[in-house]
Design a protein around this motif. Structure first.
Motif, PDB file in Angstrom:
ATOM      1  N   MET A   1     -58.013   9.589 -21.450  1.00  0.00           N
ATOM      2  CA  MET A   1     -57.240   8.652 -20.768  1.00  0.00           C
ATOM      3  C   MET A   1     -57.257   8.858 -19.150  1.00  0.00           C
ATOM      4  SD  MET A   1     -52.962   8.534 -20.849  1.00  0.00           S
ATOM      5  CE  MET A   1     -52.932   9.944 -21.948  1.00  0.00           C
ATOM      6  N   ASN A   2     -57.005   7.689 -18.508  1.00  0.00           N
ATOM      7  CA  ASN A   2     -57.204   7.906 -16.959  1.00  0.00           C
ATOM      8  C   ASN A   2     -55.715   7.991 -16.389  1.00  0.00           C
ATOM      9  OD1 ASN A   2     -59.972   7.758 -17.208  1.00  0.00           O
ATOM     10  ND2 ASN A   2     -59.894   5.523 -17.042  1.00  0.00           N
ATOM     11  N   CYS A   3     -55.878   8.614 -15.136  1.00  0.00           N
ATOM     12  CA  CYS A   3     -54.466   8.582 -14.338  1.00  0.00           C
ATOM     13  C   CYS A   3     -54.217   6.909 -14.082  1.00  0.00           C
ATOM     14  CB  CYS A   3     -54.945   9.564 -13.029  1.00  0.00           C
ATOM     15  SG  CYS A   3     -53.594   9.456 -11.865  1.00  0.00           S
ATOM     16  N   LEU A   4     -52.845   7.023 -14.094  1.00  0.00           N
ATOM     17  CA  LEU A   4     -52.119   5.555 -13.999  1.00  0.00           C
ATOM     18  C   LEU A   4     -52.419   5.114 -12.272  1.00  0.00           C
ATOM     19  CD1 LEU A   4     -48.899   5.475 -15.882  1.00  0.00           C
ATOM     20  CD2 LEU A   4     -51.060   4.526 -16.331  1.00  0.00           C
ATOM     21  N   SER A   5     -52.551   6.182 -11.578  1.00  0.00           N
ATOM     22  CA  SER A   5     -52.326   5.972 -10.208  1.00  0.00           C
ATOM     23  C   SER A   5     -53.918   5.999  -9.698  1.00  0.00           C
ATOM     24  CB  SER A   5     -51.709   7.148  -9.414  1.00  0.00           C
ATOM     25  OG  SER A   5     -51.708   6.988  -7.929  1.00  0.00           O
ATOM     26  N   CYS A   6     -54.824   7.235  -9.868  1.00  0.00           N
ATOM     27  CA  CYS A   6     -55.975   7.127  -9.083  1.00  0.00           C
ATOM     28  C   CYS A   6     -57.116   6.906  -9.997  1.00  0.00           C
ATOM     29  CB  CYS A   6     -56.120   8.743  -8.286  1.00  0.00           C
ATOM     30  SG  CYS A   6     -56.353   9.925  -9.496  1.00  0.00           S
ATOM     31  N   HIS A   7     -56.780   6.735 -11.455  1.00  0.00           N
ATOM     32  CA  HIS A   7     -57.663   6.121 -12.312  1.00  0.00           C
ATOM     33  C   HIS A   7     -58.804   7.477 -12.677  1.00  0.00           C
ATOM     34  CE1 HIS A   7     -55.920   2.326 -12.384  1.00  0.00           C
ATOM     35  NE2 HIS A   7     -56.193   2.337 -10.893  1.00  0.00           N
ATOM     36  N   ARG A   8     -58.534   8.876 -12.115  1.00  0.00           N
ATOM     37  CA  ARG A   8     -59.519   9.685 -12.652  1.00  0.00           C
ATOM     38  C   ARG A   8     -59.245  10.191 -14.036  1.00  0.00           C
ATOM     39  NH1 ARG A   8     -58.720  14.270  -8.055  1.00  0.00           N
ATOM     40  NH2 ARG A   8     -56.637  13.468  -8.375  1.00  0.00           N
ATOM     41  N   GLU A   9     -60.152  10.500 -14.761  1.00  0.00           N
ATOM     42  CA  GLU A   9     -59.981  10.962 -16.170  1.00  0.00           C
ATOM     43  C   GLU A   9     -58.881  12.327 -16.332  1.00  0.00           C
ATOM     44  OE1 GLU A   9     -60.672  10.886 -20.293  1.00  0.00           O
ATOM     45  OE2 GLU A   9     -61.635   9.487 -18.767  1.00  0.00           O
ATOM     46  N   ILE A  10     -58.239  12.206 -17.182  1.00  0.00           N
ATOM     47  CA  ILE A  10     -57.144  13.463 -17.441  1.00  0.00           C
ATOM     48  C   ILE A  10     -57.335  13.525 -18.753  1.00  0.00           C
ATOM     49  CG2 ILE A  10     -55.874  12.979 -15.438  1.00  0.00           C
ATOM     50  CD1 ILE A  10     -53.937  11.490 -17.101  1.00  0.00           C
TER      51      ILE A  10
ATOM     52  N   ASN B   1     -44.616   9.260 -19.395  1.00  0.00           N
ATOM     53  CA  ASN B   1     -45.563   8.926 -18.455  1.00  0.00           C
ATOM     54  C   ASN B   1     -45.654  10.088 -17.325  1.00  0.00           C
ATOM     55  OD1 ASN B   1     -45.642   6.388 -18.846  1.00  0.00           O
ATOM     56  ND2 ASN B   1     -43.965   5.666 -17.606  1.00  0.00           N
ATOM     57  N   SER B   2     -45.167  11.240 -17.456  1.00  0.00           N
ATOM     58  CA  SER B   2     -45.319  12.523 -16.756  1.00  0.00           C
ATOM     59  C   SER B   2     -46.676  12.940 -17.046  1.00  0.00           C
ATOM     60  CB  SER B   2     -44.391  13.460 -17.120  1.00  0.00           C
ATOM     61  OG  SER B   2     -42.840  13.231 -16.734  1.00  0.00           O
ATOM     62  N   TYR B   3     -46.951  12.942 -18.256  1.00  0.00           N
ATOM     63  CA  TYR B   3     -48.621  13.272 -18.673  1.00  0.00           C
ATOM     64  C   TYR B   3     -49.587  12.185 -18.439  1.00  0.00           C
ATOM     65  CZ  TYR B   3     -46.065  17.223 -20.696  1.00  0.00           C
ATOM     66  OH  TYR B   3     -45.353  18.349 -20.644  1.00  0.00           O
ATOM     67  N   ARG B   4     -49.168  11.144 -17.846  1.00  0.00           N
ATOM     68  CA  ARG B   4     -50.165  10.076 -17.586  1.00  0.00           C
ATOM     69  C   ARG B   4     -50.779  10.107 -16.348  1.00  0.00           C
ATOM     70  NH1 ARG B   4     -48.582   4.571 -20.456  1.00  0.00           N
ATOM     71  NH2 ARG B   4     -50.852   4.308 -20.175  1.00  0.00           N
ATOM     72  N   TYR B   5     -50.474  10.974 -15.360  1.00  0.00           N
ATOM     73  CA  TYR B   5     -51.014  11.143 -13.995  1.00  0.00           C
ATOM     74  C   TYR B   5     -51.810  12.455 -13.989  1.00  0.00           C
ATOM     75  CZ  TYR B   5     -47.652   7.423 -12.948  1.00  0.00           C
ATOM     76  OH  TYR B   5     -47.094   6.256 -12.818  1.00  0.00           O
ATOM     77  N   CYS B   6     -52.593  12.376 -12.897  1.00  0.00           N
ATOM     78  CA  CYS B   6     -53.289  13.735 -12.839  1.00  0.00           C
ATOM     79  C   CYS B   6     -52.375  14.730 -11.849  1.00  0.00           C
ATOM     80  CB  CYS B   6     -54.637  13.563 -12.005  1.00  0.00           C
ATOM     81  SG  CYS B   6     -54.252  12.881 -10.219  1.00  0.00           S
TER      82      CYS B   6
END
Length: 173
Positions: free
Chosen positions: A1-10, A19-24
């Motif tokens: 899964m990728n970060c919703l903001s910066c699109h890095r892999e998390i 949604n808390s866990y969908r961001y780096c």
């Protein structure tokens, strides 16, 4: 899964993913800090060299690193008009409202010299922020919080909708 903001892999978590866990960690921290800054700006604008009473390391971290205004941080109240930072999260505000609304318990109101610094952040979000920044935080336990968490899992956005209702119904009750 990728970060919703910066699109890095998390890394992903199995099961319920809020949604808390969908961001780096850096994007998530930035979102929480920005939300708290906005809350401070709207509810209790801080003045230069204002005396602020802080009683826990989490509040100290936010007062010292998030605010852009130089403040005098105290451990104990020295004057009657010192601003006291309280550790009330969004979940605590909603639980207090439901206790008052449904069970008829006494309504807890914010005093003039209090700042409920974390009332725009849920327990889950604050716990995750503290995990990323190695700060100790334990959320207050309450039976209604477990019910609200289960509602949030089934219907995302319930806690924030209840929080909005607190202020919509504040004049009525």
């Amino acid at each position: 899964m990728n970060c919703l903001s910066c699109h890095r892999e998390i890394p992903t978590k199995l099961g319920y993913i809020s949604n808390s866990y969908r961001y780096c960690s850096s994007c998530f921290s930035h979102i929480i800090e920005r939300r708290i800054r906005k809350y401070i700006r709207e509810s209790a604008p801080l003045k230069r060299n204002q005396q602020v009473v802080v009683s826990n390391p989490l509040s100290t971290h936010f007062i010292q690193h998030i605010t852009h205004v130089p403040l005098v941080v105290l451990k104990k109240i020295q004057k009657k008009n010192d601003l006291v930072v309280q550790l009330h999260t969004l979940d605590d505000v909603v639980v207090q409202f439901l206790d008052h609304f449904l069970l008829g318990k006494k309504k807890i109101t914010k005093k003039k010299n209090e700042l409920w610094l974390f009332s725009s952040v849920t327990d889950e979000e604050l716990t995750l922020y503290c995990h990323y920044h190695h700060i100790r935080f334990v959320a207050q336990k309450h039976p209604l919080k477990e019910m609200i968490l289960s509602l949030e899992k089934e219907h995302p956005g319930t806690v924030h909708a209840l929080y909005k209702s607190v202020f919509d119904l504040a004049d009525v009750f």
